[in-house]
Design an enzyme around this catalytic site. Sequence first.
Site, PDB file in Angstrom:
ATOM      1  N   ASP A 255       0.842  -1.207   0.000  1.00  0.00           N
ATOM      2  CA  ASP A 255       0.000   0.000   0.000  1.00  0.00           C
ATOM      3  C   ASP A 255       0.874   1.253   0.000  1.00  0.00           C
ATOM      4  O   ASP A 255       0.366   2.374  -0.073  1.00  0.00           O
ATOM      5  CB  ASP A 255      -1.014  -0.013   1.155  1.00  0.00           C
ATOM      6  CG  ASP A 255      -0.369  -0.017   2.526  1.00  0.00           C
ATOM      7  OD1 ASP A 255       0.876  -0.060   2.608  1.00  0.00           O
ATOM      8  OD2 ASP A 255      -1.116   0.022   3.522  1.00  0.00           O
ATOM      9  N   SER A 256       2.203   1.057   0.024  1.00  0.00           N
ATOM     10  CA  SER A 256       3.115   2.180  -0.199  1.00  0.00           C
ATOM     11  C   SER A 256       2.883   2.787  -1.572  1.00  0.00           C
ATOM     12  O   SER A 256       3.372   3.878  -1.857  1.00  0.00           O
ATOM     13  CB  SER A 256       4.573   1.725  -0.060  1.00  0.00           C
ATOM     14  OG  SER A 256       4.834   0.610  -0.891  1.00  0.00           O
TER      15      SER A 256
ATOM     16  N   ASP B 173      -0.874  -6.322  -0.371  1.00  0.00           N
ATOM     17  CA  ASP B 173      -1.104  -5.659   0.917  1.00  0.00           C
ATOM     18  C   ASP B 173      -2.590  -5.452   1.131  1.00  0.00           C
ATOM     19  O   ASP B 173      -3.317  -5.094   0.202  1.00  0.00           O
ATOM     20  CB  ASP B 173      -0.426  -4.280   0.879  1.00  0.00           C
ATOM     21  CG  ASP B 173       0.337  -3.976   2.143  1.00  0.00           C
ATOM     22  OD1 ASP B 173       0.165  -4.707   3.145  1.00  0.00           O
ATOM     23  OD2 ASP B 173       1.124  -3.011   2.129  1.00  0.00           O
TER      24      ASP B 173
ATOM     25  N   LYS C 196      -0.660  -9.451   2.910  1.00  0.00           N
ATOM     26  CA  LYS C 196       0.045  -8.925   4.094  1.00  0.00           C
ATOM     27  C   LYS C 196      -0.949  -8.094   4.900  1.00  0.00           C
ATOM     28  O   LYS C 196      -1.710  -7.308   4.340  1.00  0.00           O
ATOM     29  CB  LYS C 196       1.248  -8.066   3.704  1.00  0.00           C
ATOM     30  CG  LYS C 196       1.950  -7.432   4.914  1.00  0.00           C
ATOM     31  CD  LYS C 196       3.290  -6.816   4.551  1.00  0.00           C
ATOM     32  CE  LYS C 196       3.196  -5.449   3.946  1.00  0.00           C
ATOM     33  NZ  LYS C 196       2.565  -4.420   4.818  1.00  0.00           N
TER      34      LYS C 196
ATOM     35  N   GLU D 177      -1.233  -5.656   8.517  1.00  0.00           N
ATOM     36  CA  GLU D 177      -0.569  -4.997   9.643  1.00  0.00           C
ATOM     37  C   GLU D 177      -1.263  -5.391  10.944  1.00  0.00           C
ATOM     38  O   GLU D 177      -2.506  -5.400  11.012  1.00  0.00           O
ATOM     39  CB  GLU D 177      -0.619  -3.467   9.470  1.00  0.00           C
ATOM     40  CG  GLU D 177       0.194  -2.991   8.277  1.00  0.00           C
ATOM     41  CD  GLU D 177       0.238  -1.481   8.125  1.00  0.00           C
ATOM     42  OE1 GLU D 177      -0.203  -0.765   9.061  1.00  0.00           O
ATOM     43  OE2 GLU D 177       0.736  -1.018   7.081  1.00  0.00           O
TER      44      GLU D 177
ATOM     45  N   GLU E  36       9.148  -3.738  10.921  1.00  0.00           N
ATOM     46  CA  GLU E  36       9.498  -2.414  10.395  1.00  0.00           C
ATOM     47  C   GLU E  36       9.963  -1.477  11.507  1.00  0.00           C
ATOM     48  O   GLU E  36       9.276  -1.307  12.525  1.00  0.00           O
ATOM     49  CB  GLU E  36       8.283  -1.810   9.659  1.00  0.00           C
ATOM     50  CG  GLU E  36       8.587  -0.423   9.096  1.00  0.00           C
ATOM     51  CD  GLU E  36       7.678   0.025   7.965  1.00  0.00           C
ATOM     52  OE1 GLU E  36       6.818  -0.760   7.522  1.00  0.00           O
ATOM     53  OE2 GLU E  36       7.850   1.181   7.524  1.00  0.00           O
TER      54      GLU E  36
HETATM   55  O1  KIV Z   1       3.532  -1.044   1.672  1.00  0.00           O
HETATM   56  C1  KIV Z   1       4.706  -1.433   1.665  1.00  0.00           C
HETATM   57  O2  KIV Z   1       5.432  -1.284   0.680  1.00  0.00           O
HETATM   58  C2  KIV Z   1       5.210  -2.070   2.872  1.00  0.00           C
HETATM   59  C3  KIV Z   1       6.642  -2.458   2.952  1.00  0.00           C
HETATM   60  C4  KIV Z   1       7.574  -1.376   2.698  1.00  0.00           C
HETATM   61  C5  KIV Z   1       6.963  -3.272   4.134  1.00  0.00           C
HETATM   62  O3  KIV Z   1       4.452  -2.305   3.770  1.00  0.00           O
END
Ligand code: KIV
Length: 266
Positions: free
Chosen positions: A45-46, A84, A114, A116, A183
């Site tokens: 989600d970056s 994510d 993924k 959180e 992280e």
């Molecule tokens: O969203 C993302 O790219 C991340 C990583 C940098 C761990 O969560």
Amino acid sequence: MKKVRVSHILQKKRDQEKLLVLTAYDYYFGRLLDEAGVDMILVGDSLGNVFSGHETTLPVTVDQIIYHCQAVCRGAKRSLVVADMPFMSYQVNVDDAKRNAGRLVKEGGAAAVKIEAVSMDVSVFESVVQMGVPVMGHIGFTPQGVHQLGGYRVQGRSEEQVDQLCRLAESLAKAGCFSLVLEMVPSAVAQRISSLVDIPTIGIGAGQYCDGQILVTQDVLGMSFGDAPSFVRPYDQLTDRIRTALSGFQSDVKSLVFPSIDQQFS
Ligand code: KIV
């Protein structure tokens, strides 16, 4: 070309072989990272920051992750693609989490998701694993909790926090997570967690003792504006190189050097 599976990721920890994980949001980088031999590609989600220019990851939606994941999967034939779960796709209830995780796999093409971890309650992780979707947990600094955590800060500084992180890591491993992103935690804390759980830890700003490393690809390549976070080592400065290439194009067009005879039809 052997497709990377969750079993290979777990085996690498047993073999003490470091895992390589990078982010991608499109076909081009999906393919490049796949060809470079990375084990896992995270459609993070970056993308909210890096692709869309938002201040935080909070505005990212499930539909956006699906769209980017489809593009990455067209390029990544070997690496394991992890999608994510964005903000508000799993926080409200377990049914939401299962539905959205299912969409990321079914529509996005991801092989895992993924999530959180924002509290000690790991029921979401357990339920998604139980429906047959591999889950990568994410602890330490969790960007979706940026407002609650008071900004981008290292986590696990006090004994109490370290204790909590260790217990959370153990609970996530017990819930069935196949790996754990750590992280922005001190390297000694990451070392302790890595020896505590038998699933691989993937560090970002968490030092050398993790079982693998993950970074945002654009940070590794120097493709951002301003300074990258202090835990990043840029292996190139592509923003500068792109600017130089663009100004070359601009001056060639203006001075009639481009197109030349080679770039036109007769
Ligand atoms: O969203 C993302 O790219 C991340 C990583 C940098 C761990 O969560």
